[in-house]
Design an enzyme around this catalytic site. Structure first.
Site, PDB file in Angstrom:
ATOM      1  N   CYS A  96     -98.728 -25.076  37.609  1.00  0.00           N
ATOM      2  CA  CYS A  96     -98.612 -25.625  38.964  1.00  0.00           C
ATOM      3  C   CYS A  96     -98.647 -24.506  40.014  1.00  0.00           C
ATOM      4  O   CYS A  96     -97.918 -23.525  39.885  1.00  0.00           O
ATOM      5  CB  CYS A  96     -97.297 -26.391  39.065  1.00  0.00           C
ATOM      6  SG  CYS A  96     -96.943 -26.940  40.726  1.00  0.00           S
ATOM      7  N   CYS A 105     -89.360 -27.566  38.613  1.00  0.00           N
ATOM      8  CA  CYS A 105     -89.476 -27.145  37.214  1.00  0.00           C
ATOM      9  C   CYS A 105     -88.991 -25.691  37.162  1.00  0.00           C
ATOM     10  O   CYS A 105     -89.351 -24.903  38.010  1.00  0.00           O
ATOM     11  CB  CYS A 105     -90.926 -27.142  36.753  1.00  0.00           C
ATOM     12  SG  CYS A 105     -91.773 -28.707  36.881  1.00  0.00           S
ATOM     13  N   CYS A 179     -98.307 -33.051  41.711  1.00  0.00           N
ATOM     14  CA  CYS A 179     -97.213 -32.466  40.935  1.00  0.00           C
ATOM     15  C   CYS A 179     -97.487 -32.839  39.490  1.00  0.00           C
ATOM     16  O   CYS A 179     -97.597 -34.024  39.169  1.00  0.00           O
ATOM     17  CB  CYS A 179     -95.881 -33.029  41.406  1.00  0.00           C
ATOM     18  SG  CYS A 179     -94.542 -32.769  40.234  1.00  0.00           S
ATOM     19  N   GLN A 303     -84.211 -44.701  34.318  1.00  0.00           N
ATOM     20  CA  GLN A 303     -84.607 -43.442  33.693  1.00  0.00           C
ATOM     21  C   GLN A 303     -86.033 -43.085  34.112  1.00  0.00           C
ATOM     22  O   GLN A 303     -86.899 -43.952  34.159  1.00  0.00           O
ATOM     23  CB  GLN A 303     -84.541 -43.575  32.172  1.00  0.00           C
ATOM     24  CG  GLN A 303     -83.127 -43.737  31.639  1.00  0.00           C
ATOM     25  CD  GLN A 303     -82.382 -42.420  31.513  1.00  0.00           C
ATOM     26  OE1 GLN A 303     -82.924 -41.347  31.784  1.00  0.00           O
ATOM     27  NE2 GLN A 303     -81.131 -42.494  31.107  1.00  0.00           N
ATOM     28  N   TYR A 332     -70.538 -46.402  31.255  1.00  0.00           N
ATOM     29  CA  TYR A 332     -71.446 -45.756  32.209  1.00  0.00           C
ATOM     30  C   TYR A 332     -72.823 -46.430  32.064  1.00  0.00           C
ATOM     31  O   TYR A 332     -73.831 -45.768  31.805  1.00  0.00           O
ATOM     32  CB  TYR A 332     -71.536 -44.249  31.967  1.00  0.00           C
ATOM     33  CG  TYR A 332     -70.193 -43.551  31.809  1.00  0.00           C
ATOM     34  CD1 TYR A 332     -69.540 -43.029  32.928  1.00  0.00           C
ATOM     35  CD2 TYR A 332     -69.582 -43.427  30.560  1.00  0.00           C
ATOM     36  CE1 TYR A 332     -68.313 -42.385  32.789  1.00  0.00           C
ATOM     37  CE2 TYR A 332     -68.354 -42.791  30.421  1.00  0.00           C
ATOM     38  CZ  TYR A 332     -67.732 -42.269  31.532  1.00  0.00           C
ATOM     39  OH  TYR A 332     -66.531 -41.631  31.385  1.00  0.00           O
ATOM     40  N   GLU A 353     -69.457 -49.916  34.637  1.00  0.00           N
ATOM     41  CA  GLU A 353     -70.229 -49.021  35.500  1.00  0.00           C
ATOM     42  C   GLU A 353     -69.567 -48.990  36.881  1.00  0.00           C
ATOM     43  O   GLU A 353     -69.100 -50.002  37.390  1.00  0.00           O
ATOM     44  CB  GLU A 353     -71.674 -49.556  35.564  1.00  0.00           C
ATOM     45  CG  GLU A 353     -72.519 -49.129  36.736  1.00  0.00           C
ATOM     46  CD  GLU A 353     -72.818 -47.638  36.773  1.00  0.00           C
ATOM     47  OE1 GLU A 353     -73.180 -47.051  35.742  1.00  0.00           O
ATOM     48  OE2 GLU A 353     -72.670 -47.047  37.873  1.00  0.00           O
ATOM     49  N   ASP A 401     -72.667 -42.923  28.040  1.00  0.00           N
ATOM     50  CA  ASP A 401     -73.758 -42.147  28.647  1.00  0.00           C
ATOM     51  C   ASP A 401     -73.315 -41.698  30.048  1.00  0.00           C
ATOM     52  O   ASP A 401     -73.837 -42.170  31.050  1.00  0.00           O
ATOM     53  CB  ASP A 401     -75.007 -43.053  28.721  1.00  0.00           C
ATOM     54  CG  ASP A 401     -76.231 -42.331  29.264  1.00  0.00           C
ATOM     55  OD1 ASP A 401     -76.200 -41.091  29.377  1.00  0.00           O
ATOM     56  OD2 ASP A 401     -77.221 -43.019  29.567  1.00  0.00           O
ATOM     57  N   CYS A 428     -76.616 -36.021  29.364  1.00  0.00           N
ATOM     58  CA  CYS A 428     -77.680 -35.236  29.994  1.00  0.00           C
ATOM     59  C   CYS A 428     -77.171 -33.826  30.279  1.00  0.00           C
ATOM     60  O   CYS A 428     -77.853 -33.026  30.908  1.00  0.00           O
ATOM     61  CB  CYS A 428     -78.174 -35.913  31.272  1.00  0.00           C
ATOM     62  SG  CYS A 428     -76.859 -36.293  32.429  1.00  0.00           S
TER      63      CYS A 428
HETATM   64  N1  SAH Z   1     -76.755 -45.645  30.756  1.00  0.00           N
HETATM   65  C1  SAH Z   1     -77.553 -45.740  31.954  1.00  0.00           C
HETATM   66  C2  SAH Z   1     -77.049 -44.873  33.102  1.00  0.00           C
HETATM   67  C3  SAH Z   1     -76.660 -43.486  32.786  1.00  0.00           C
HETATM   68  S1  SAH Z   1     -76.414 -42.475  34.192  1.00  0.00           S
HETATM   69  C4  SAH Z   1     -79.008 -45.470  31.668  1.00  0.00           C
HETATM   70  O1  SAH Z   1     -79.359 -44.886  30.652  1.00  0.00           O
HETATM   71  O2  SAH Z   1     -79.834 -45.860  32.471  1.00  0.00           O
HETATM   72  C5  SAH Z   1     -74.659 -42.428  34.337  1.00  0.00           C
HETATM   73  C6  SAH Z   1     -74.066 -43.652  35.019  1.00  0.00           C
HETATM   74  O3  SAH Z   1     -72.654 -43.462  35.097  1.00  0.00           O
HETATM   75  C7  SAH Z   1     -74.531 -43.860  36.460  1.00  0.00           C
HETATM   76  O4  SAH Z   1     -75.042 -45.169  36.563  1.00  0.00           O
HETATM   77  C8  SAH Z   1     -73.247 -43.703  37.306  1.00  0.00           C
HETATM   78  O5  SAH Z   1     -73.203 -44.576  38.415  1.00  0.00           O
HETATM   79  C9  SAH Z   1     -72.186 -44.053  36.295  1.00  0.00           C
HETATM   80  N2  SAH Z   1     -70.825 -43.512  36.543  1.00  0.00           N
HETATM   81  C10 SAH Z   1     -70.487 -42.311  37.083  1.00  0.00           C
HETATM   82  N3  SAH Z   1     -69.157 -42.132  37.063  1.00  0.00           N
HETATM   83  C11 SAH Z   1     -68.626 -43.247  36.492  1.00  0.00           C
HETATM   84  C12 SAH Z   1     -67.288 -43.653  36.185  1.00  0.00           C
HETATM   85  N4  SAH Z   1     -66.247 -42.873  36.483  1.00  0.00           N
HETATM   86  N5  SAH Z   1     -67.109 -44.848  35.602  1.00  0.00           N
HETATM   87  C13 SAH Z   1     -68.174 -45.643  35.309  1.00  0.00           C
HETATM   88  N6  SAH Z   1     -69.454 -45.312  35.570  1.00  0.00           N
HETATM   89  C14 SAH Z   1     -69.682 -44.131  36.159  1.00  0.00           C
END
Ligand code: SAH
Length: 471
Positions: A96, A105, A179, A303, A332, A353, A401, A428
């Site tokens: 790039c 990146c 990009c 995602q 989450y 969430e 997650d 992540c």
């Molecule tokens: N599992 C989903 C999102 C993962 S991202 C996927 O794969 O698409 C992490 C998520 O955690 C986000 O949506 C964020 O809003 C949420 N989050 C952050 N802090 C949190 C908390 N204290 N309790 C519950 N959810 C939370």
């Protein structure tokens, strides 16, 4: 080993774009020395040791010998690559032209194989106390993957309209037309919008004077459905020649399925404002992931690498080895993707969430897919778990997650109390994941499988799935 003089020169040239703001300010001591890079830090920068101090050098690779300029400010030592003397076999010329300038990146100077090895080694190092790490799941064609693009509009030096992304740590827009990690179709649409602005005499928004029209363009594409959403983020609802502009854009790009205008008149670094109006189509797009359909609105989280997300979720579900009578917590849960996809394998799913809009999307997504055994709740995952523990609820598996900051003791201690047979931890940020694993493994859980996945090629980010079982 590629170490011809030509390569040195090219690398040197490439490196000159890596702006280190700390070098511009007054410094107390500067010296140029020859060093050997002994490893990589978590952001993919080369690590050297100088007088017992560890220094990270951007754009330097493990095994390379190079001239670096070191700056000492108080106790703080930073460094900048000047010239490579011995080149790593992983070094390639970044594809790039904006590399080093935009900051999106960080690893384009590394071959994809080199990047994968770096990520594998990084996860292995962190996971050393917990067990063997399976080979990272890589991407066959590690380009064009982002299904969401965001472009900021501004005037360029010659008064021309430009669109692109902010230079790292500044508010200067770097003009970008292509990009290499973004969906090429989305880039084309964005380029057409910029061209059309000229013919319709529309101005980019001026952040300082708070006037003008177009602030940002957000384009989301459904990988499986090919649906395309264009969000025009403007300074106000006043949209001169609106109908003709939309008509012209649709004529050029009939693949666009919906156009939304979002008004953001605040002095903020947030892209989207509160108010929205659908100008064309439904105002949302859908995508299909692992057999489930998901509704995506301008604001909802989804995602960004659909090919790798399919692999990530499939692997996590395989590692969970669900039985049909299990009760699963999707903690989450975002817009419910993981929980809804796995719902057919189990008795029921409880999702939690924090983000209210995401919870609404998750409930909607359950309806779209006619899924009746999944419930989603709004709240802090830790507090929710504490309540569940108090009430003595039964859970067989926790699928978690969390965001980059990881989980917290409230959540983890309640996991221990509720004592599910399995925990599948998707992360992540393996650094915070390793911290949380320390807690869980101290309190009766054993790591049984570790699987890194490359969700974001050319960046230093790496996703990691860990399976734990109650001992
Ligand atoms: N599992 C989903 C999102 C993962 S991202 C996927 O794969 O698409 C992490 C998520 O955690 C986000 O949506 C964020 O809003 C949420 N989050 C952050 N802090 C949190 C908390 N204290 N309790 C519950 N959810 C939370």
């Amino acid at each position: 080993m590629k170490n011809s003089k030509r390569t040195y020169k090219k690398n040197f040239k490439d490196n000159s774009k890596f702006k280190d703001k700390t070098h511009k300010k007054s410094v107390s001591r500067k010296e140029t020395i020859e060093v050997k890079c002994i490893g990589m830090d978590e952001e993919g920068k080369g690590v050297i040791i100088h007088r017992n101090q560890r220094v990270s050098i951007p754009n330097l690779l493990e095994g390379e010998t190079a001239l670096v300029e070191l700056l000492k400010k108080g106790d703080n030592l930073t460094g900048r690559l000047i010239q490579i003397k011995k080149t790593s076999s992983s070094r390639v010329k970044a594809k790039c032209p904006h590399y080093g300038e935009c900051g999106g990146c960080q690893l384009q100077h590394m071959s994809y194989k080199g990047q994968s090895e770096f990520k594998q080694k990084f996860v292995q190092e962190l996971m050393k106390p917990y067990g063997k790490v399976d080979p990272i799941i890589t991407m066959e064609k590690p380009y064009d993957y982002r299904n969401k693009i965001h472009s900021t509009y501004a005037y360029g030096k010659k008064g021309e309209i430009i669109s692109g992304i902010y230079e790292e740590n500044t508010h200067r827009v770097i003009p970008i037309q292509r990009c290499i990690i973004q969906d090429p179709k989305a880039d084309e649409i964005n380029n057409s919008i910029r061209e059309l602005m000229k013919s319709f005499k529309l101005n980019p928004y001026d952040e300082v004077r708070r006037q003008g029209f177009l602030r940002h363009v957000l384009i989301k594409t459904g990988f499986a459905t090919k649906e395309v959403m264009v969000v025009l983020v403007t300074g106000s609802f006043v949209f001169p020649s609106k109908n003709n502009f939309i008509k012209a854009l649709l004529k050029k790009h009939p693949e666009i399925t919906t156009i939304v205008v979002n008004v953001n008149d605040k002095k903020t670094s947030m892209v989207l404002g509160e108010k929205e109006k659908v100008l064309y189509g439904k105002g949302t797009i859908s995508d299909i992931l692992c057999g489930c359909t998901f509704n995506i609105s301008p604001k909802s989280f989804y995602q960004i690498n659909p090919i790798q997300t399919h692999k990530l979720y499939s692997k996590a579900i395989e590692m969970a080895d669900f039985k049909s009578d299990e009760i699963v917590l999707d903690a989450y849960s975002g817009i419910g993707t993981i929980g809804l996809i796995l719902s057919k394998n189990v008795k029921s799913v409880i999702g939690v969430e924090l983000n209210k809009d995401a919870v609404k999307d998750a409930i909607k997504n359950a309806k779209i897919n006619n899924i009746k055994n999944a419930r989603f709740y709004e709240g802090d995952a830790g507090e929710f778990m504490v309540k569940m523990a108090h009430q003595g609820e039964k859970l067989d598996t926790v699928m978690m997650d969390p965001p980059r900051s990881g989980s917290d003791e409230k959540f983890l201690s309640s996991v221990v109390k509720l004592s599910p047979k399995k925990v599948i931890y998707i992360s992540c940020n393996p650094v915070t994941q390793a911290r949380d694993l320390k807690y869980l493994t101290k309190h009766g859980y054993r790591v049984e499988g570790i699987q890194p996945v490359d969700m974001f090629p050319h960046t230093y980010h790496v996703e990691n799935i860990v399976r734990l079982s109650k001992q």
